[in-house]
Design a protein around this motif. Structure first.
Motif, PDB file in Angstrom:
ATOM      1  N   VAL A  14     -10.821 -15.106  29.992  1.00 68.02           N
ATOM      2  CA  VAL A  14     -11.303 -13.728  29.945  1.00 68.02           C
ATOM      3  C   VAL A  14     -10.281 -12.987  30.933  1.00 68.02           C
ATOM      4  CG1 VAL A  14     -12.943 -12.138  30.787  1.00 68.02           C
ATOM      5  CG2 VAL A  14     -13.444 -14.325  29.962  1.00 68.02           C
ATOM      6  N   ARG A  15      -9.419 -11.716  30.541  1.00 64.91           N
ATOM      7  CA  ARG A  15      -8.323 -11.271  31.283  1.00 64.91           C
ATOM      8  C   ARG A  15      -8.982  -9.879  31.452  1.00 64.91           C
ATOM      9  NH1 ARG A  15      -5.278 -15.079  32.471  1.00 64.91           N
ATOM     10  NH2 ARG A  15      -4.499 -16.369  30.378  1.00 64.91           N
ATOM     11  N   GLY A  16      -9.944  -9.238  31.225  1.00 67.64           N
ATOM     12  CA  GLY A  16     -10.404  -8.039  31.955  1.00 67.64           C
ATOM     13  C   GLY A  16     -11.762  -7.891  32.450  1.00 67.64           C
ATOM     14  N   GLU A  17     -12.038  -6.703  32.835  1.00 64.35           N
ATOM     15  CA  GLU A  17     -13.267  -6.316  33.273  1.00 64.35           C
ATOM     16  C   GLU A  17     -14.425  -5.945  32.170  1.00 64.35           C
ATOM     17  OE1 GLU A  17     -14.180  -6.495  36.888  1.00 64.35           O
ATOM     18  OE2 GLU A  17     -12.334  -6.948  37.281  1.00 64.35           O
ATOM     19  N   GLY A  18     -15.404  -6.174  32.688  1.00 68.32           N
ATOM     20  CA  GLY A  18     -16.521  -5.914  31.629  1.00 68.32           C
ATOM     21  C   GLY A  18     -16.836  -6.457  30.429  1.00 68.32           C
ATOM     22  N   ILE A  19     -16.303  -7.673  30.267  1.00 74.64           N
ATOM     23  CA  ILE A  19     -16.119  -8.687  28.866  1.00 74.64           C
ATOM     24  C   ILE A  19     -17.260  -9.387  29.012  1.00 74.64           C
ATOM     25  CG2 ILE A  19     -15.134 -10.229  27.910  1.00 74.64           C
ATOM     26  CD1 ILE A  19     -13.238  -7.827  28.048  1.00 74.64           C
ATOM     27  N   THR A  20     -18.201  -9.194  27.690  1.00 76.08           N
ATOM     28  CA  THR A  20     -19.462  -9.792  27.745  1.00 76.08           C
ATOM     29  C   THR A  20     -19.226 -10.789  26.587  1.00 76.08           C
ATOM     30  OG1 THR A  20     -20.299  -8.520  25.897  1.00 76.08           O
ATOM     31  CG2 THR A  20     -20.953  -7.936  28.220  1.00 76.08           C
ATOM     32  N   LEU A  21     -19.895 -12.009  26.661  1.00 74.37           N
ATOM     33  CA  LEU A  21     -20.022 -13.190  25.700  1.00 74.37           C
ATOM     34  C   LEU A  21     -20.101 -12.585  23.989  1.00 74.37           C
ATOM     35  CD1 LEU A  21     -19.620 -16.012  24.863  1.00 74.37           C
ATOM     36  CD2 LEU A  21     -22.160 -16.353  25.194  1.00 74.37           C
ATOM     37  N   ASP A  22     -21.077 -11.494  24.111  1.00 74.71           N
ATOM     38  CA  ASP A  22     -21.174 -10.949  22.665  1.00 74.71           C
ATOM     39  C   ASP A  22     -19.839 -10.334  22.260  1.00 74.71           C
ATOM     40  OD1 ASP A  22     -23.784 -11.697  22.595  1.00 74.71           O
ATOM     41  OD2 ASP A  22     -24.336  -9.596  23.219  1.00 74.71           O
ATOM     42  N   LEU A  23     -19.190  -9.594  23.137  1.00 77.10           N
ATOM     43  CA  LEU A  23     -17.845  -9.093  22.727  1.00 77.10           C
ATOM     44  C   LEU A  23     -16.728 -10.018  22.426  1.00 77.10           C
ATOM     45  CD1 LEU A  23     -16.264  -6.573  22.569  1.00 77.10           C
ATOM     46  CD2 LEU A  23     -15.757  -6.735  25.085  1.00 77.10           C
ATOM     47  N   ILE A  24     -16.654 -11.259  23.313  1.00 74.68           N
ATOM     48  CA  ILE A  24     -15.549 -12.292  23.094  1.00 74.68           C
ATOM     49  C   ILE A  24     -15.943 -12.838  21.428  1.00 74.68           C
ATOM     50  CG2 ILE A  24     -15.023 -14.529  23.509  1.00 74.68           C
ATOM     51  CD1 ILE A  24     -15.546 -13.749  26.328  1.00 74.68           C
ATOM     52  N   LEU A  25     -17.232 -13.106  21.102  1.00 75.75           N
ATOM     53  CA  LEU A  25     -17.674 -13.591  19.719  1.00 75.75           C
ATOM     54  C   LEU A  25     -17.451 -12.515  18.739  1.00 75.75           C
ATOM     55  CD1 LEU A  25     -20.749 -15.713  20.980  1.00 75.75           C
ATOM     56  CD2 LEU A  25     -18.416 -16.731  20.148  1.00 75.75           C
ATOM     57  N   TRP A  26     -17.563 -11.202  18.974  1.00 73.13           N
ATOM     58  CA  TRP A  26     -17.556 -10.452  17.913  1.00 73.13           C
ATOM     59  C   TRP A  26     -15.758 -10.263  17.763  1.00 73.13           C
ATOM     60  CZ3 TRP A  26     -20.138  -7.254  14.630  1.00 73.13           C
ATOM     61  CH2 TRP A  26     -19.222  -6.320  14.033  1.00 73.13           C
ATOM     62  N   ARG A  27     -15.144 -10.151  18.789  1.00 77.87           N
ATOM     63  CA  ARG A  27     -13.702 -10.000  18.727  1.00 77.87           C
ATOM     64  C   ARG A  27     -13.063 -11.313  17.726  1.00 77.87           C
ATOM     65  NH1 ARG A  27     -11.451  -7.647  24.385  1.00 77.87           N
ATOM     66  NH2 ARG A  27     -12.311  -5.596  24.237  1.00 77.87           N
ATOM     67  N   ARG A  28     -13.542 -12.385  18.176  1.00 78.50           N
ATOM     68  CA  ARG A  28     -12.871 -13.612  17.559  1.00 78.50           C
ATOM     69  C   ARG A  28     -13.585 -13.837  15.916  1.00 78.50           C
ATOM     70  NH1 ARG A  28     -10.021 -16.154  15.294  1.00 78.50           N
ATOM     71  NH2 ARG A  28      -9.484 -18.317  15.393  1.00 78.50           N
ATOM     72  N   HIS A  29     -14.776 -13.428  15.802  1.00 76.43           N
ATOM     73  CA  HIS A  29     -15.465 -14.082  14.749  1.00 76.43           C
ATOM     74  C   HIS A  29     -16.194 -12.874  13.677  1.00 76.43           C
ATOM     75  CE1 HIS A  29     -14.849 -18.095  15.492  1.00 76.43           C
ATOM     76  NE2 HIS A  29     -15.758 -18.066  16.626  1.00 76.43           N
ATOM     77  N   GLY A  30     -16.299 -11.677  14.297  1.00 79.71           N
ATOM     78  CA  GLY A  30     -16.842 -10.638  13.633  1.00 79.71           C
ATOM     79  C   GLY A  30     -18.134 -10.595  13.682  1.00 79.71           C
ATOM     80  N   VAL A  31     -18.989 -10.049  12.778  1.00 77.46           N
ATOM     81  CA  VAL A  31     -20.309 -10.051  12.616  1.00 77.46           C
ATOM     82  C   VAL A  31     -21.047 -11.444  12.649  1.00 77.46           C
ATOM     83  CG1 VAL A  31     -22.307  -9.480  11.143  1.00 77.46           C
ATOM     84  CG2 VAL A  31     -20.387  -7.958  11.376  1.00 77.46           C
ATOM     85  N   ARG A  32     -20.397 -12.370  12.231  1.00 72.21           N
ATOM     86  CA  ARG A  32     -20.948 -13.756  12.118  1.00 72.21           C
ATOM     87  C   ARG A  32     -20.976 -14.549  13.438  1.00 72.21           C
ATOM     88  NH1 ARG A  32     -17.922 -16.108   6.775  1.00 72.21           N
ATOM     89  NH2 ARG A  32     -16.410 -15.484   8.111  1.00 72.21           N
ATOM     90  N   GLY A  33     -20.040 -13.771  14.410  1.00 71.66           N
ATOM     91  CA  GLY A  33     -20.148 -14.232  15.810  1.00 71.66           C
ATOM     92  C   GLY A  33     -21.361 -14.144  16.568  1.00 71.66           C
ATOM     93  N   GLN A  34     -22.425 -13.119  16.031  1.00 68.62           N
ATOM     94  CA  GLN A  34     -23.607 -13.009  16.772  1.00 68.62           C
ATOM     95  C   GLN A  34     -24.522 -14.418  16.673  1.00 68.62           C
ATOM     96  OE1 GLN A  34     -24.644  -9.558  14.623  1.00 68.62           O
ATOM     97  NE2 GLN A  34     -24.122  -8.216  16.141  1.00 68.62           N
TER      98      GLN A  34
END
Length: 78
Positions: A14-34
């Motif tokens: 994690v390189r920034g402030e305000g990063i959540t697990l949901d956001l990481i998964l969304w950025r990496r896998h899109g909708v299926r990351g949920q």
């Protein structure tokens, strides 16, 4: 753009402030990351105890992208 499905876990720092697990998964896998939140928490003991925002510098291992669901064929004409 489609990304290939991987069979290996990936580690993200994690390189920034305000990063959540949901956001990481969304950025990496899109909708299926949920669907991967519970799996990600199970392979990262103590991650949930950090609270909703993951501190910068934290290493998070995420599971591979789930395989696309098979399409279901429906016939309107019997």
């Amino acid at each position: 753009m489609t990304m290939p499905v991987s069979n290996m876990h990936e580690t993200i720092i994690v390189r920034g402030e305000g990063i959540t697990l949901d956001l990481i998964l969304w950025r990496r896998h899109g909708v299926r990351g949920q669907a991967l939140v519970a799996d990600t928490l199970s392979i990262n003991p103590g991650l949930a105890a950090l609270g909703p925002f993951i501190p910068p510098g934290t290493s998070v291992t995420i599971p591979p992208q789930p395989a696309p669901a098979a399409a279901k064929l429906v016939s309107l004409f019997g």
